[in-house]
Design a protein around this motif. Sequence first.
Motif, short mmCIF file in Angstrom:
data_model
loop_
_atom_site.label_atom_id
_atom_site.label_comp_id
_atom_site.label_asym_id
_atom_site.label_seq_id
_atom_site.Cartn_x
_atom_site.Cartn_y
_atom_site.Cartn_z
N GLN A 138 0.84 -1.20 0.00
CA GLN A 138 0.00 0.00 0.00
C GLN A 138 0.87 1.25 0.00
O GLN A 138 1.04 1.88 -1.02
CB GLN A 138 -0.97 -0.02 1.17
CG GLN A 138 -2.03 -1.10 1.02
CD GLN A 138 -2.91 -1.25 2.24
OE1 GLN A 138 -2.83 -0.50 3.20
NE2 GLN A 138 -3.76 -2.26 2.24
N CYS A 139 1.48 1.58 1.12
CA CYS A 139 2.17 2.86 1.25
C CYS A 139 3.54 2.88 0.58
O CYS A 139 4.00 3.94 0.17
CB CYS A 139 2.31 3.27 2.71
SG CYS A 139 3.60 2.40 3.63
N ASP A 173 6.28 2.81 1.94
CA ASP A 173 7.14 3.68 2.74
C ASP A 173 7.49 3.07 4.09
O ASP A 173 8.07 3.74 4.93
CB ASP A 173 6.44 5.04 2.92
CG ASP A 173 7.37 6.10 3.45
OD1 ASP A 173 8.56 6.11 3.05
OD2 ASP A 173 6.93 6.92 4.28
N CYS A 203 2.89 0.97 6.78
CA CYS A 203 1.60 0.26 6.89
C CYS A 203 1.75 -1.24 7.19
O CYS A 203 0.84 -1.85 7.74
CB CYS A 203 0.78 0.45 5.63
SG CYS A 203 1.39 -0.43 4.17
#
Length: 129
Positions: free
Chosen positions: A41-42, A44, A47
Amino acid sequence: MANVTFSGPTLPKDLTVYAIAGDTGTLLALAKANDIPIPFQCQDGECGSCLVKVTYLDNKAPMAVDLTEKEKVTLSVNGKLTRSLLAAAETDHRPPPYRLACQFIVRDENIRIEFSGEPGVEPELRKSA
């Protein structure tokens, strides 16, 4: 070069791809480049949706040990990084079994990557369901 074998229920069979030694791309980038559907999802490290289990296949000490700060927090919050696993990674250079594909940098070593096919779900739990 490193052999990276991906295993997950969304693949018809295990798939081995080559990672170029010295490449600083993430495991998630390698998976995306080879159409391997690791959930994310992120991208980064915040999550936990790209949770994978890493098994080192070589008979040598693993090289890909360093955890990013985001990875430490996310894995800890999700119960995948205990204090003892963190200490082992930081002081004894033993990597934890679970990593985030968006944070993990593949080194020149052969590894097996297991993923559940569902964001943030532990591979073993998915297989037994």
